[in-house]
Enzyme design. Structure first.
Site, PDB file in Angstrom:
ATOM      1  N   ASP A  79       0.862  -1.181   0.000  1.00 54.79           N
ATOM      2  CA  ASP A  79       0.000   0.000   0.000  1.00 54.79           C
ATOM      3  C   ASP A  79       0.899   1.231   0.000  1.00 54.79           C
ATOM      4  O   ASP A  79       2.083   1.155   0.354  1.00 54.79           O
ATOM      5  CB  ASP A  79      -0.952   0.020   1.204  1.00 54.79           C
TER       6      ASP A  79
ATOM      7  N   GLU B   5       0.126  -1.124   5.675  1.00 49.86           N
ATOM      8  CA  GLU B   5       1.214  -0.658   6.540  1.00 49.86           C
ATOM      9  C   GLU B   5       1.112   0.831   6.816  1.00 49.86           C
ATOM     10  O   GLU B   5       1.364   1.287   7.919  1.00 49.86           O
ATOM     11  CB  GLU B   5       2.561  -0.983   5.887  1.00 49.86           C
TER      12      GLU B   5
END
Ligand SMILES: *[C@@H]1O[C@H](CO)[C@@H](O)[C@H](O)[C@H]1NC(C)=O
Ligand SMILES: *[C@@H]1O[C@H](CO)[C@@H](O)[C@H](O)[C@H]1NC(C)=O
Length: 503
Positions: free
Chosen positions: A127, A191
Site C-alpha cells: 500500500d 502498513e
C-alpha cells in the site's frame, strides 16, 4: 539453544561411523559444496527488461491507503492478480504455499530442504500513501521511466521491496534453485495506516502455528548518502529498533462566558501555556542508550579531525558529543523522545470565551524510554491540574535487535551488503524514526532488521510520502540482486554454528 543441541546430536552418528575427520573438514567442504551450487546474480538482457517492466506495472496500480479503514480495495485486489501473473514460478512451485490474509495481504511459506535450519522472514508492503498530482514531474501512478529512473508513488516506499523479493525468488526458481532454509514472505496491504488488517493478522496466524523466526528483514534502513555533513562516503545503516509513539490530546474545560467580561484565564490561555512549556522543554537527551553511540564509533574515522578524534574517544568527550547532537533537529530526533505539537483547536465565535480548548501532541519515543515514562515526564512539565490528558494511541519503542557477531540476521545482511555493494565499507546499526509493519512481529523473533538495499540521498528521503518519488533502474536491479544473494547466503548453516569446530 535447543536447536543448537539438536544439531550437535545430529553430527554424532557421522562421527561414530568412523569419519571423525569430518568434524574438522565439515566446515570447508560444506562451504566448497555450497560455493559450487551457488548461482551468480547475473541476469539476461531479457530478464532485466522484464524486471523493470514488472515494477512499473506495480506502480500503476493505485493501492492507496487513505485512512485507517479507507483503502482502494479494487486496487488491492488487482495487485494480488498482478503478482500472480508476474511471478508464475513463485505461485506454482510445489514447496511454496501462498495464502491471502486479512482480505488482501499475502503470505508465502517457502519450505526449505533442511528443516533443521530455523526459518526467517522477508517482509514489505504494497500500500502507498496518497499522491496528489501537483508538483510531480510525471504523474505519480504512471510508473514512467525517464532519465534512467522509474517514477512514481511506491518506488521507494515500498513496492520496490515487494517486487524485488518476489522477483529475486522467481529468478532463483527459474534457475531451479531449491532453498535449504525455510522462509516466509509477508506482504502487507495496510502498513501506511497501522497494519492492523495485514501484518497483525499474518503475525497472529504465524504465532498460532507456533513459528519462531531466526530473523526478519523489513524496510527501514538504507545506504545513506550525504545525510551527515563532513562524511563523504555513503554507509549502510540497518535499523535495529524503532521509536515508539504517543498521540496525546490535552484538553482544558472552563465555564463559557461573554468576551465583554473575560475571566483572568481562559481555556485557550491555559492550554497555550501548557503546550508552550512542552515545546520549550525538550525531553531528556538519551545519548548513550540505544544504537547511536555504536553508529558514531563505527563512523568516527570518516570524519575529519578533530571530530574523528572526539568520536574515537566518546568515553572522554561524551558531554560534548551529547550537546553537539542537540544542535540539529535531525540528530536531535535520534537522541531523545521528540515532542511535536500537531493540532490546536478552540473557539467558535468572536465574542464568546470558549468552554473547551484542545491540542494534540505527537511524541516519538526513544528506544530507551517507555510510554509510561514519557507520560510521567510530560505531566511534570505541564504541571497544571486543569489540563486533562487523553492518550489517543500509544505504543512502546521496539526492542533493540542484536547486532553482534552472533546475530545471524544482522551478519547475513552485512555479508550481503559487502558483496553486492563492495564500495560500502561501513555497516552500522541505527534506529528507525518512522514505524513499519515489523512492530507486529516482535513475538516471532528477537532479530528484526530494517534495511532497504538502496542508496538514499536527502532528496530521496523527502520524496518518501512527498513528491517525485523515484528509483533508478540500476538501483532496482541491484535490489533484486541483493535479495537473490541474501536468500542464498541465508541457506548457509555456518553461522551461528561454532560447535562444528568445537567437536
Ligand atoms: C482505485 O483503483 C482502481 C484501479 O484498481 C482505479 O481505477 C480507481 O481510480 C482507484 N480509485 C481511487 C479513488 O483512487
Ligand atoms: C505477543 O504475545 C502476547 C502473549 O501471548 C500477546 O498478549 C500479545 O498481544 C502479542 N503481541 C503481538 C504484537 O502479537
Amino acid at each position: 539453544m535447543a536447536r543448537r543441541y539438536v544439531c550437535v546430536l545430529a553430527l554424532v552418528p557421522l562421527l561414530l561411523l568412523g569419519i571423525a575427520t569430518v568434524s574438522r573438514s565439515e566446515g570447508p567442504q560444506d562451504k566448497a559444496h555450497r560455493e559450487a551450487l551457488r548461482i551468480p546474480s547475473l541476469f539476461t538482457e531479457e530478464e532485466r527488461v522484464k524486471l523493470k517492466e514488472a515494477l512499473k506495472g506495480a506502480i500503476q496500480i493505485p493501492t492507496v491507503s487513505f485512512g485507517p479503514d479507507d483503502f482502494n480495495t479494487t486496487a488491492l485486489a488487482e495487485f494480488g492478480k498482478y503478482i500472480y501473473k508476474a511471478f508464475p514460478k513463485v505461485f506454482s512451485a510445489t514447496f511454496i504455499q501462498h495464502e491471502v490474509v486479512g482480505g488482501y495481504s499475502h503470505l508465502f511459506t517457502v519450505r526449505g530442504s533442511n528443516p533443521r535450519l530455523q526459518p526467517y522472514m522477508l517482509m514489505a508492503h504494497f500500500d502507498v500513501v496518497p499522491a496528489p498530482t501537483e508538483g510531480w514531474e510525471v504523474p505519480p501512478f504512471s510508473g514512467m521511466e525517464r532519465d534512467g529512473f522509474i517514477h512514481g508513488r511506491g518506488t521507494l516506499d515500498n513496492k520496490n521491496s515487494v517486487m524485488a523479493i518476489l522477483q529475486a525468488l522467481e529468478l532463483l526458481l527459474i534457475r531451479n534453485y531449491v532453498p535449504r532454509r525455510s522462509f516466509f514472505i509477508a506482504l502487507g496491504h495496510d502498513e501506511e495506516v497501522s497494519g492492523e488488517h495485514g501484518a497483525q493478522k499474518i503475525s497472529a496466524l504465524l504465532q498460532a502455528r507456533g513459528i519462531q523466526l531466526a530473523f526478519i528483514v523489513d524496510e527501514g534502513g538504507f545506504i545513506l548518502d550525504g545525510f551527515i555533513p563532513n562524511i563523504k562516503k555513503p554507509f549502510a545503516q540497518i535499523a535495529v529498533s524503532e521509536k515508539g509513539s504517543i498521540n496525546l490530546k490535552l484538553q482544558v474545560n472552563m465555564a463559557p462566558g461573554h468576551s465583554s467580561a473575560p475571566p483572568k484565564e481562559t481555556s485557550i490561555g491555559i492550554l497555550a501555556a501548557a503546550v508552550s512549556r512542552l515545546e520549550q522543554t525538550p525531553l531528556p537527551n538519551m545519548f548513550g542508550d540505544g544504537p547511536l553511540k555504536t553508529t558514531l564509533e563505527l563512523l568516527a574515522n570518516e570524519f575529519p579531525f578533530p571530530t574523528s578524534f572526539i568520536l574515537n574517544n566518546i568515553w572522554l568527550f561524551r558531554p560534548i558529543v551529547k550537546r553537539f547532537l542537540e544542535r540539529s533537529y535531525i540528530t536531535s530526533a535520534q537522541i531523545r523522545t521528540t515532542t511535536a505539537l500537531t493540532m490546536f483547536n478552540a473557539g467558535v465565535k468572536v465574542n464568546v470565551i470558549p468552554p473547551v480548548a484542545q491540542a494534540t501532541i505527537n511524541f516519538r519515543i526513544h528506544p530507551a524510554q517507555t510510554v509510561q515514562e514519557v507520560l510521567e515526564l510530560v505531566k511534570n512539565i505541564v504541571a497544571d491540574d486543569r489540563v486533562q490528558f487523553h492518550v489517543l494511541s500509544a505504543f512502546d519503542p521496539l526492542p533493540i535487535s542484536p547486532s553482534d557477531d552472533q546475530a545471524l540476521g544482522y551478519q547475513l545482511l552485512r555479508q550481503t551488503i559487502q558483496s553486492v555493494f563492495p564500495e560500502i565499507s561501513i555497516v552500522t546499526p541505527g534506529t528507525c524514526i518512522g514505524n513499519t509493519d515489523s512492530r507486529h512481529y516482535t513475538n516471532l523473533s528477537k532479530g528484526i532488521y530494517r534495511f532497504n538495499p538502496v542508496y538514499l540521498q536527502p532528496q530521496g528521503f523527502s520524496s518518501i510520502h512527498g513528491i517525485n518519488e523515484k528509483i533508478s533502474v540500476t538501483a532496482y536491479e541491484t535490489q533484486v540482486k541483493f535479495i537473490f544473494e541474501l536468500i542464498q547466503n541465508a541457506d548457509s548453516d555456518q553461522m551461528p554454528m561454532p560447535h562444528v569446530h568445537e567437536l
